[in-house]
Write an enzyme that holds these catalytic residues in place. Structure first.
Site, short mmCIF file in Angstrom:
data_model
loop_
_atom_site.label_atom_id
_atom_site.label_comp_id
_atom_site.label_asym_id
_atom_site.label_seq_id
_atom_site.Cartn_x
_atom_site.Cartn_y
_atom_site.Cartn_z
CE LYS B 79 29.64 -24.93 13.08
NZ LYS B 79 30.12 -25.60 13.33
CB SER B 154 32.52 -24.33 15.97
OG SER B 154 31.86 -24.91 15.01
CB SER B 178 33.01 -28.37 14.87
OG SER B 178 34.12 -27.06 15.42
#
Lengths: 500, 489, 95
Positions: B79, B154, B178
Site C-alpha cells: 500500500k 482504504s 481498512s
C-alpha cells in the site's frame, strides 16, 4: 502612586544531551551549517515516530529536584498545535496538564536583605523548534528555516508571580542558572540560546480607596540576556504605570487580553507584537505516539543520589570551611562550577581559603578574561597554584614575588610546557625569589643602609617615633636583599633604631 | 492449476522446493498486471525492472545454496502509505504526489530481510481515509469481481491486487477496518494484528492510536507467513509491543480443540444485507460442525463504536496532517497572499474532500470548549468498549461476525453520504478501538456474485490461534479458491 | 446545525481555504456527524479513565546515543523551495 510589581518568569533551559529529545540526532550548536543536523523526525517526514531520550528525562528529573520540585509519579506527553515554519510537525510535543515536576522553589534576597522564597509552579520537558531567519532587507524576500535545533530537549521552568523587582528576577535567574550548571544539566549558554526567558509582568496599583488595581498582564518574549530581563521589567513598570494613568484599564476588564511584547535591546524598550494567530487555541491532546512515564520513589531516589551538591549548600560550605567573604564567594560561584572546583582544590592544597580566593578572583580571573580562556584551559592547575600559594602562606615567598612566579608559570604553561609543583620551586630558584631568612645578613644590610648619609633624616624621624619614615629605608634594604620579607625587614629596622 | 490461481502458501512451498522460480512467479504477476490493471487500477506505481531484479537476486541466492528468508521470492504488493527509501509514497494524495522518502519503514526493511519481492505500490483512499478507495487523488480502483463495484478501502489497491491475483500477498494498513473490509469485498484474506505487533515506523500516520499494518493473502497460510515477517518489537516505535512474536506457522494446520466462538447480540442490527446474514450463519455452522461451541456474547457499548471512532480518528488525523504545510516537503500552492495564505491554499489544493472533511471534524472536536464533550468523552467510551471485549473473551475464544454489513457497494454509491460510508465500518472498527487482532476470510458469495467475508476477532496477542481458527475454516471450505473471471484458469 | 461562522473558525484553525461551495456542502455534513456522535452523551463515563493508547505501556526509552543525520541534500530533497541550505518560506512577519 503606590504599587507593587508582580513578575513571573518562564525559563527554557536546553538540556546537555548528545541527542534530541525524541530522535538520535545530534544536538550540537551549529548555526553555520544549517540543516545538516536533521533526521527524518526533525523534518517531520511522514511516518516518523518519536522515542523518548532516557538521559533527557533523567536530567530533567535532576534539574527539577535541584529546584526543590516534586517529581510526578505519572506524566504524559501532549501535542501543542500551531502552524509555524520552524515547527515542521505542526505541533510541539510538550506536557500540558500532567508535567513531570511541580511545586518547587528558589530563594532570593528581597530588598531588605531577607531570604524570600520564589515558588516554582512546574517544570516540564518539551522539544525546541527550529530557527527562522527573517529577511531584513525590507524587500519582502523569503524567510529561511534551519531545523538543526528542532527537537532539542528543553526544560521549561515556570515560576509563580512571586518576584517583586527586576533585581529579584535577576537573582532568581542567577540562582537558577547556577543550579543547572552545578548539576551539569545545562550549560545555560545564552549566546547559543541554551537559556531563554519570557517575563510576565504587571503592577498591582493601590488606588485612593485602598483597592488594588492590577494592570493588564504583559508577557515579554525571548529575552536573551539577564540584563535584558532587568531592562525589560524596568521599562514595563514605567510603561504600564503611564498607560494606567492614561487609560485606567485593568486586568480583568472586559476585552483586556494578555499582551505579548518583544524587547528591543538597542533601545531598551518593549514593543507590541502581533499576536500569534489562534494563540488561544492550541488544541492540546495526549500524543498517541508516546508512552507515559511513571517513576517510583526508588527511581527518584536513585537519581537524587547521582546529584552533586547544590549551589545553596556549596555557598554555605564556602562560607564556613574557607571563611570567604560574601563577595569572593559570589564571584567564584557565579563564574562557574569549574572555577569553584578550581578554587576549592587550590584552597585545600594551600591551606588558606582567603589567600587562595585572592589569587583566584584577582589573578586567575584577570588572566582568563584577558586571554579569553575557559578555566579548564587555564594552564596553571590548582595543584601548581596551590603549591605556590602554600609557599606564601608558609612565609617562604612574598606576595609580590608570588606575582612574578605566577606570571612565569603562566608563560611556561602557555608555551606548552607542563607544570608541576616542582616548576614553582624551579622558578623561585632561577629568579632568586626565595624569602631570605638569614637575619644576620639582613641585619648587616640594614645597618649599612641606616648608616648612609642620605638616610640621616629618616633615622632621626624614626627615633622621634615617626614610623612612616621606615618606608624609604625598607625599599633600599629590599633592593639589596632580594627575597626578604618586607614585614620582617620593617620590624628589624624599628628594633635596630630603637636599640641603637 | 495455473501459477496465478495457486494459493500464496502453496506458492511459498513451491518456491522453497525449487518447483518454480521467483522470476517465473514475478513475471506471471507482472503479466497479470499488464493485462488487467488498466481495468482494476490496483497499482499506482510498478517498477518491473526493480521487481525482476529482486526476483533474480533471490533465485541466484537459492541456486548458490545460500540461506534465504522466509518470504524468499514471493511478490508482495505494498500500500502506498508505507515509506520505502527512494520509491514514491503518495498516500493517494496530491500533496505527496512527488514525495520520495529518504528512509524506509521498518516493515519494508523486514520484507527485504525476508527476501520478499517488492512488486509495486498500491492505490488507496487518500491518507487511508475512506472505505472505497474512491478518495485516491490519482485513480479509482475497481472490484476485481465486478468492475462497477468498489474494492472497499482504504487498502483497496492491495485487496484488489490480491483478489485479481496480481500479487499473492500484499501489505495494507487498518485504522478502522481498512484491511478487513476490502479483503471481504475482494474475496481474500486480510488481517489486522494486535496494535503494536507490527511497527508503525514509516507508516504514514492517519490515526496513530488506531493504525496498524497488516497482511493480505490469497490464503491463510500465506497471510500468516507475511504477518510473521512483518511482526516484532521495533525500538523506533514507542507503541511497539516489546514481546516476542509467537511462531504463527508451526501449528497453523492443527485444528483448535474445544473452541468457543461468540456471536454478538448487539451486532444483529438492522441494515445488514440478507446474503451477508445467511453467509455468516452458514460460516458459523461450519465451525459448529468442526466441534466449536457457539455462544451469545454481549458487547453493550458496541453501538457507540462508530461515534467513538469518528471522534478519535479525525481528531488524531487533524493533528497528524498538520505537517503537510507546504514547507518541508510535498505540494506548495503557487499563488498566495502571504505565509498564512500559503498554508491555507496549499492544504486546500493538496487535500481531497474526504481528508478535508475529517480534518475539519477533528479540528472541531479538539477545539477549545469542545474537547471534553467530544474527544475526552470518546476516549472514555473507548475504554468501555475495550472492557466489553475483555469481558467477552472471558467467555469465548473468538468473536465471529460479518466483516461488513454488505458485500461491495457500487462505485459512487456512498461517496456523497459520509455517514452511510462510515457505518460500513461498524463491525471492524471495534478491533481498532480495543487494539485487538481481527481477520477477514472469504466465506461466501452474494446473489450478485460478490464475495462476503467472515470476521473473527481475538484477544490481544492471540494472532497464532486466530490464524489457526481461520485455517480450520479454510480447510473445511473452498471459498478462498474462487477467483474472479479476470484470472485466466 | 453548525453555523457558517463555526465552519470558518475551524477552517482557519486547520488552515484550509474553503470555497463557499465547499462550506455549503461541509456544513450539513459536519452537522450531521456532530449530531450523530452526540449519542455518546447517553453513556455514563463519570468513573472512566480516558483510553489514549490501544495497548497501554509505560517508560519506553532509548539511550542517548547518536546516529548519523541525513545529508543536507537529503533533508531538503523533497522541499518545494530551498536555496540549497535552507527551507524557504514566504516572509514571516513578526511585528
Amino acid at each position: 502612586m503606590d504599587y507593587k510589581i508582580v513578575i513571573g518568569l518562564e525559563v527554557h533551559v536546553q538540556l546537555l544531551t548528545q541527542t534530541k529529545l525524541f530522535t538520535a540526532c545530534t544536538t550540537e550548536f551549529n548555526p553555520d551549517a544549517p540543516n545538516t543536523q536533521t533526521q527524518p523526525l526533525c523534518i517531520a517526514l511522514p511516518g516518523t515516530l518519536p522515542v523518548l531520550n532516557r538521559h533527557a528525562y533523567e536530567l530533567a528529573v535532576k534539574a527539577a529536584l535541584g529546584l526543590n520540585c516534586s517529581i510526578a509519579k505519572f506524566t504524559k506527553w501532549d501535542r501543542k498545535q500551531y502552524f509555524y515554519p520552524d515547527l515542521p510537525k505542526g505541533y510541539q510535543i510538550s506536557q500540558y496538564d500532567m508535567p513531570m515536576s511541580f511545586d518547587g522553589w528558589l530563594e532570593v534576597d528581597d530588598a531588605d536583605g531577607h531570604k524570600k522564597k520564589i515558588r516554582i509552579l512546574r517544570a516540564h520537558l518539551e522539544e525546541d523548534a527550529g530557527k527562522n531567519i527573517h529577511d531584513e532587507s525590507g524587500r519582502g524576500e523569503d524567510s529561511k528555516v534551519d531545523l538543526n535545533r528542532a527537537g532539542t530537549p528543553l526544560l521549561e521552568i515556570v515560576s509563580e508571580p512571586d518576584l517583586s523587582s527586576a533585581a529579584e528576577a535577576r537573582q532568581y535567574l542567577d540562582e537558577l542558572r547556577l543550579i543547572m550548571q552545578y548539576l551539569e544539566v545545562s550549560d545555560c549558554n545564552m549566546q547559543e540560546g541554551s537559556l531563554r526567558c519570557d517575563a510576565n509582568v504587571n503592577l498591582h496599583i493601590v488606588q485612593e480607596d485602598g483597592q488594588i488595581a492590577p494592570t493588564p498582564l504583559v508577557e515579554v518574549k525571548n529575552l536573551n540576556s539577564f540584563r535584558n530581563v532587568e531592562a525589560a521589567i524596568d521599562f514595563e513598570v514605567e510603561r504600564q504605570l503611564e498607560e494606567f494613568q492614561l487609560t485606567g484599564r485593568k486586568w480583568g476588564d472586559p476585552g483586556v487580553m494578555k499582551e505579548t511584547r518583544g524587547f528591543d535591546a538597542n533601545r531598551g524598550t518593549t514593543f507590541a507584537q502581533r499576536g500569534k494567530e489562534d494563540a488561544a487555541d492550541y488544541r492540546y491532546f495526549p500524543d498517541p505516539d508516546l508512552a507515559p512515564v511513571t517513576m517510583t520513589d526508588e527511581e527518584i531516589d536513585a537519581i537524587r543520589k547521582t546529584m552533586c551538591e547544590l549551589p545553596a549548600d556549596r555557598r554555605e560550605r564556602m562560607r564556613t570551611v574557607y571563611e570567604l567573604s560574601d563577595y569572593d564567594r559570589e564571584v567564584i560561584m557565579n563564574h562557574s562550577p569549574q572555577l569553584s572546583d578550581y578554587f576549592e582544590e587550590t584552597a585545600k592544597i594551600s591551606g588558606d581559603g582567603k589567600q587562595a580566593a585572592n589569587w583566584v578572583t584577582q589573578d586567575v580571573l584577570r588572566e582568563l578574561n584577558d586571554r579569553d580562556l575557559a578555566i579548564d584551559e587555564f594552564p596553571v592547575r590548582p595543584v601548581v597554584l596551590g603549591a605556590m600559594v602554600k609557599k606564601i602562606v608558609d612565609g617562604d615567598l612574598t606576595v609580590k614575588s608570588g606575582r612574578e612566579v605566577f606570571a612565569a608559570l603562566l608563560e611556561t604553561g602557555l608555551s606548552g610546557n607542563s607544570l608541576s609543583p616542582a616548576t614553582v620551586d624551579q622558578i623561585i630558584e632561577e629568579k632568586g625569589l626565595a624569602v631570605v631568612k638569614d637575619t644576620g645578613a639582613i641585619e648587616a644590610t640594614i645597618k649599612e643602609v641606616l648608616s648612609r648619609d642620605q638616610n640621616a633624616k629618616s633615622v632621626e624621624d624614626l627615633k622621634g617615633g615617626k614610623q612612616q619614615a621606615a618606608g624609604p629605608i625598607i625599599g633600599q634594604v629590599m633592593k639589596e636583599v632580594k627575597g626578604a620579607d618586607a614585614k620582617m625587614v620593617r620590624e628589624m629596622i624599628l628594633k635596630i633604631v630603637q636599640d641603637s | 492449476m495455473s501459477i496465478l490461481s495457486t494459493g500464496a502458501g502453496e506458492l511459498l512451498a513451491q518456491l522453497n522446493r525449487g518447483e518454480i522460480t521467483s522470476v517465473e512467479l514475478t513475471q506471471a504477476c507482472l503479466n497479470q498486471i499488464s493485462q488487467n490493471d488498466m481495468n482494476v487500477g490496483a497499482f499506482l506505481h510498478i517498477d518491473q525492472d526493480y521487481a525482476l531484479e529482486q526476483a533474480k537476486a533471490v533465485d541466484n541466492k537459492r541456486a548458490a545454496g545460500e540461506s534465504v528468508g522466509p518470504l524468499a521470492g514471493i511478490p508482495v504488493a505494498v500500500k502506498d502509505v508505507v515509506c520505502h527509501k527512494g520509491q514514491p509514497c503518495t498516500c493517494g494524495s496530491k500533496y505527496l504526489k512527488d514525495f520520495i522518502p529518504p528512509y524506509s519503514a521498518t516493515s519494508i526493511e523486514k520484507l527485504q530481510a525476508a527476501d520478499a519481492v517488492l512488486l509495486g505500490r498500491t492505490n488507496m483512499d487518500e491518507f487511508a481515509m475512506g472505505s472505497s478507495t474512491e478518495n485516491s487523488a490519482f485513480q479509482k480502483t475497481h472490484n476485481p469481481w465486478k468492475q462497477d463495484y468498489a474494492p472497499g478501502g482504504s487498502s483497496g489497491g492491495s485487496a484488489a491486487a490480491v483478489g485479481s491475483r496480481m500479487a499473492p500477498l500484499a501489505v495494507g494498513s487498518d485504522t478502522g477496518g481498512s484491511i478487513r473490509q476490502p479483503a471481504s469485498f475482494c474475496g481474500v484474506v486480510g488481517m489486522k494484528p494486535t496494535y503494536g505487533r507490527v511497527s508503525r515506523y514509516g507508516l504514514v500516520a492517519f490515526a496513530s492510536s488506531l493504525d496498524q499494518i497488516g497482511p493480505f493473502g490469497t490464503d491463510v497460510t500465506g497471510t500468516a507467513a507475511l504477518l510473521q515477517a512483518l511482526s516484532g518489537h521495533d525500538p523506533l516505535d514507542s507503541t511497539s509491543i516489546n514481546k516476542p512474536t509467537p511462531d504463527l506457522l508451526a501449528d497453523l494446520n492443527q485444528p483448535l480443540e474445544g473452541l468457543k466462538i461468540g456471536v454478538v447480540k448487539e451486532f444483529q442490527a438492522d441494515g445488514i444485507d440478507e446474503d451477508v446474514i445467511s453467509a455468516t450463519d452458514e460460516a458459523i455452522n461450519v465451525y459448529r460442525s468442526l466441534g466449536a461451541e457457539i455462544k451469545d456474547v454481549s458487547l453493550p457499548h458496541a453501538r457507540y463504536g462508530v461515534a467513538t471512532y469518528y471522534i478519535i480518528a479525525p481528531a488524531e488525523a487533524s493533528s497528524n496532517l498538520s505537517r503537510y504545510d507546504g514547507i518541508h516537503y510535498g505540494h506548495r500552492a503557487e499563488e498566495f497572499k502571504d505565509l498564512t495564505d500559503m498554508y491555507r491554499q496549499t492544504r486546500e489544493e493538496g487535500f481531497g474532500p474526504e481528508v478535508k472533511r475529517r480534518i475539519m471534524m477533528g479540528t472541531y472536536t479538539l477545539s477549545a470548549g469542545y474537547i471534553d464533550a467530544y474527544y475526552v468523552k470518546a476516549l472514555k467510551v473507548r475504554r468501555l468498549i475495550r472492557n466489553d471485549y475483555d469481558d467477552a473473551f472471558q467467555e469465548v475464544d473468538f468473536i465471529a461476525s460479518p466483516a461488513c454489513p454488505t458485500p461491495a457497494f457500487k462505485i459512487g454509491e456512498l461517496i456523497n453520504d459520509p455517514l452511510a460510508m462510515y457505518l460500513s465500518d461498524m463491525f471492524t472498527l471495534g478491533a481498532n478501538l480495543a487494539g485487538i487482532p481481527g481477520i477477514s476470510i472469504p466465506a461466501g458469495m452474494s446473489s450478485e456474485g460478490l464475495p462476503i467475508g467472515l470476521q473473527l476477532l481475538g484477544p490481544p496477542l492471540e494472532e497464532a490461534r486466530l490464524l489457526r481458527a481461520a485455517r480450520m475454516f479454510e480447510q473445511a471450505t473452498d471459498w478462498h479458491q474462487k477467483v474472479p473471471e479476470l484470472v485466466a484458469q | 446545525m453548525l453555523s457558517e461562522d463555526d465552519i470558518h473558525k475551524v477552517a482557519e484553525l486547520a488552515r484550509l481555504n474553503l470555497s463557499e461551495q465547499q462550506i455549503s456542502e461541509l456544513r450539513p455534513q459536519l452537522s450531521k456527524l456532530i449530531d450523530y456522535v452526540a449519542v455518546l452523551e447517553e453513556v455514563d463515563t463519570d468513573e472512566v479513565e480516558p483510553m489514549v493508547h490501544a495497548i497501554e505501556q509505560t517508560n519506553v526509552f532509548r539511550d542517548d546515543i547518536r546516529s548519523p543525520p541525513l545529508p543536507r541534500e537529503g533533508a531538503l530533497a523533497n522541499a518545494p523551495k530551498t536555496d540549497g541550505k535552507y527551507f524557504l518560506v514566504p516572509q514571516i512577519i513578526e511585528h
